[in-house]
Enzyme design. Structure first.
Site, PDB file in Angstrom:
ATOM      1  CB  SER D  47      -0.944  -0.027   1.204  1.00 31.20           C
ATOM      2  OG  SER D  47      -1.775  -1.164   1.120  1.00 31.20           O
ATOM      3  CG  ASN D  48       3.050   2.993   3.333  1.00 24.31           C
ATOM      4  OD1 ASN D  48       2.768   4.178   3.379  1.00 24.31           O
ATOM      5  ND2 ASN D  48       2.769   2.152   4.321  1.00 24.31           N
ATOM      6  CE  LYS D 167       1.512  -4.941   5.843  1.00 28.32           C
ATOM      7  NZ  LYS D 167       1.297  -3.994   4.733  1.00 28.32           N
ATOM      8  CB  SER D 169      -2.614  -3.503   7.635  1.00 25.13           C
ATOM      9  OG  SER D 169      -1.358  -3.911   7.176  1.00 25.13           O
ATOM     10  N   GLY D 190       1.011  -5.189  10.484  1.00 23.41           N
ATOM     11  CA  GLY D 190       1.193  -4.237   9.395  1.00 23.41           C
ATOM     12  C   GLY D 190       1.125  -2.798   9.878  1.00 23.41           C
TER      13      GLY D 190
END
Lengths: 296, 296, 296, 296
Positions: D47-48, D167, D169, D190
């Site tokens: 996402s980042n 993961k 988040s 995450g």
């Protein structure tokens, strides 16, 4: 304010007979047992207390039994949870008369779209200004239409001299709150899932439904934290979260009450429309609680 | 059941003085005016009636004033909206004693995650079985934590001899509901936005907040529909929706009450925590209502 | 802009073989049949077109087949639905090269919390400024993480010379939108459930999934409206909504495609992860479509 | 599987020039610095990493630069995030060719209402069966329309030999997940907000956006945990969460990138429609990062 709201609190359940009638004798027996337990206090008339299922008079009688039978040093927070400011204040004053140590306040939510930050700040401060008993915010979006108190609301309310803390039962917020408020604003976790994490980030206690059935276990976890035995705290914490997932997470109040029955307290059934726990639910709770290791 | 729940209903507001005190005289005056208007009836103690802001006794007094001052042929639906089955039944019986024609029932929602279809069906049918007055479901997710009644719940409840209809205030559902229930199950729209669409798909009426301020306009729209003058109905409907967007849509109960003030009724302010309409809100409502053409 | 985007549009499905391979021959055959039908145009690469299941090249080939095989007077809207401005523009230019009449734009949503009104306005106007083909907004919260375009976004975008309309597939908004935009801003319903209501409040057409299987029925409904035969429109509309509930409402793209199979078009299965319609789903769609009266 | 996915991972950002063009040189320089830092690996195309803002080719080039310039012992997870099974598999194979150590899989969400548990299980297992590289689930409801992977989906996927971890988040789930999966199923947090809590309940690492700007700080926190210095871990953790709230929490990718600029990495702006961080945002991030104590 004399007593700090720290340690382990039981969000005490309200006791009903099978036909739904309030059973205050059973409640009294439960409180006497809790009075001999290591818990630091009670949340009376909270969510596990089925606040919303009680009439005005039943609420008062329930709080009275808890306050009159607790141990002297134990603290009582009492929920005053209504949709109008006037009624919240009127009930808070009843709790004050009975001697509650704290008043717990949940966001109104019927007109959810109108509950902007400034409306909520006005609501909480109006109530806090009308009573002498210190007030705690109660952040529980799952019980009020999805309204999560913003950091702005919490920080503004924290400026009010009579709003002294918050009980956070949401997910993913208690650490942020604990790290965003003044040091003397008391932050309590409202779930076993976030209890240790809350303590590690600056919180001072928890209102933990498992404390209704295994108060000594939750208190031991808290004591490990206080003594800095964090490895032991983490190990026991894993068992406590597993138990919480299987009891409250799956079956809510009915599960909490069944776990109480297992532990020798009077649990019984919740009031309709809540269903009692089904047979397979009992078996699932049994399996869960038999598998966790509370001896850590 | 003698009277069909058809036509235009005002979800009548509850009248308060500026200090928040219940003003039953003002309510009486309002009802007398409505009694001389063409509306077919009232929803007492609904959302615009600020049901949740009233004590038990205030609710009863409010309903009594409405029932005692309405025109004889006008119908009264009364909300019995509580979180526990026992309290909902007890209040429904109070409404029955007063002579309400219908009881309106909203889903409990405090323990939202527990409100599965079978729990809601049990709740509604338990209440309906406990009273003689016919019951209407009230589907309003915006007021109960996002709970939308499923078609399954509605269809199952429709089989109960004492659940005779539904008032739908959600978005996007009233047409589907009207097309999914038995022909004698009475479907009413709970919003001007869906009123005509509801009628066109099988509904028989509406509980329309604008009927609090301009009852004759909403009734004219209904009459166009009944007479098959659908072009006229559609033209007036556009003005009614525009008005509704500017009044109730933006300012909720406070807007509805301000529009009443404009029309010569007693509107006043809602009870805290709801804020009264701000000055710029009054101007916006004025601008909106001045721009629509209710003469169509 | 030469052609007005009015009437009935098929949100045309994309055709796949059973192994998931794109079958452009089947698509060509479908389009040829639609070319001989009364529908006014197509939405290519929309939600029913499984836009997101196609590679860049497959999207272009799909749009090409539709544009090359449609009837000359039929209009093609083509979706350019991506998360980045640059990619949306690049694809919109591809559609422009192919001769699409309109570009349809959905809100990005991956970073939903960042999609404030000003971000969305910038996004839509950036794209619209980069192409000559007129652009339509596409309001479909169910397909973009719950983002509903606010009236502010729509009204601001309507000021851009190259944003000429909106297709609204949400619930409860199309009437408000139609009554809030300039008269020359083209409002289309994106669902049979709101089609007639949209037309009655100022809309000019609809993108209706049932037009994939029964184009002549949806066009007849539209014609009734245009001719002012509103009673007939309302009667047929009830059947159309019932059919839509049973087909698209319950089974989505898989249901739409099965209804196409029933009507002699190539429907087939959607691409994974979407499942094909199960056997009991086929029976339910059959039962639904056999029970509605499309002869009205 | 040779390498365990344990420790601190940077969800590495993708570098763009001010006009939005991909700047692979800047990325290469960033990776070289991370290669000399203590971080254990990377999430590429997460996402980042603005996965959704990149074309297919840009994604591959981005992953290539990361894999070719990392330190030999550092691990690379690569996101393959698409809406169709076929495209997810095709891209996962590209990542496999490049030598990614893990493939990270997010739930499709365009047709959110169709994404039932069995559909998601089929999706994840179809992809995992099609590649040799081990796969990690990615639970991030904020990025996929609110879809939270249920414990059932996670537990079923954990049975697949090629799905080896998750993961998480989301908020409020990582502890429950860690306590509900087999011991060899790798659970990573995450978010800095849940990193320590994840480790304390059985997780083995974290993909932490602050590792993009202060990798040594996040690694020190991890090392404290590994060495059992839980008091130190808790103290530093409070500073890390405060930093995360002020950087990623308020400004998302734009904030993460600005913090990188502050630390001597190439941050730059995200791609449109994401806005660059505004001036007051820079000041707020400065104030936040200047106030935290990373020396603990």
């Amino acid at each position: 304010m004399s007593k700090l709201c720290t340690g382990v609190f039981a969000p005490i359940t309200t006791t009903f007979d099978d036909d739904g009638a309030l059973n205050l004798n059973a409640l009294k027996e439960n409180v006497k047992k809790y009075a001999a337990s290591p818990i630091h206090g009670y949340l009376a008339l909270g969510s596990n207390g089925e606040n919303k299922a009680l009439t005005w008079e039943e609420k008062i009688e329930t709080a009275r039994v808890i306050i009159e039978n607790k141990a002297p040093e134990q603290i009582v927070m009492a929920g005053s949870i209504f949709e109008s400011t006037v009624e919240t204040i009127a009930f808070a004053k009843e709790m004050e008369k009975l001697g509650a140590d704290y008043i717990t306040l949940l966001s109104p939510c019927y007109f959810k779209s109108m509950m902007k930050d400034e409306v909520l700040i006005r609501y909480f401060t109006d109530v806090a200004s009308a009573v002498d008993t210190p007030c705690m915010l109660y952040n529980a979006p799952q019980f009020c239409g999805g309204i999560t108190l913003s950091l702005k609301v919490i920080q503004e309310c924290a400026k009010h001299p009579n709003i002294v803390g918050i009980k956070d039962s949401s997910t993913g917020n208690v650490e942020k709150i604990a790290l965003s408020v003044p040091a003397d604003f008391q932050v309590l976790s409202g779930s076993a899932n976030t209890f240790l994490s809350c303590l590690l980030t600056g919180g001072i206690g928890g209102v933990i439904s498992l404390a209704n059935s295994v108060p000594e276990v939750v208190c031991r976890l808290y004591d490990y934290f206080v003594r800095g035995e964090l490895g032991k705290a983490a190990a026991l914490n894993r068992e406590v979260i597993k138990a919480n997932m299987g009891v409250s997470g799956k079956y809510g109040v009915a599960g909490v009450k069944y776990a109480m029955d297992r532990s020798g307290y009077f649990g019984g059934a919740p009031r309709l429309p809540l269903f009692p726990i089904p047979e397979e639910g009992k078996q699932a709770v049994d399996a869960c609680l038999d598998s966790v290791d509370f001896s850590l």
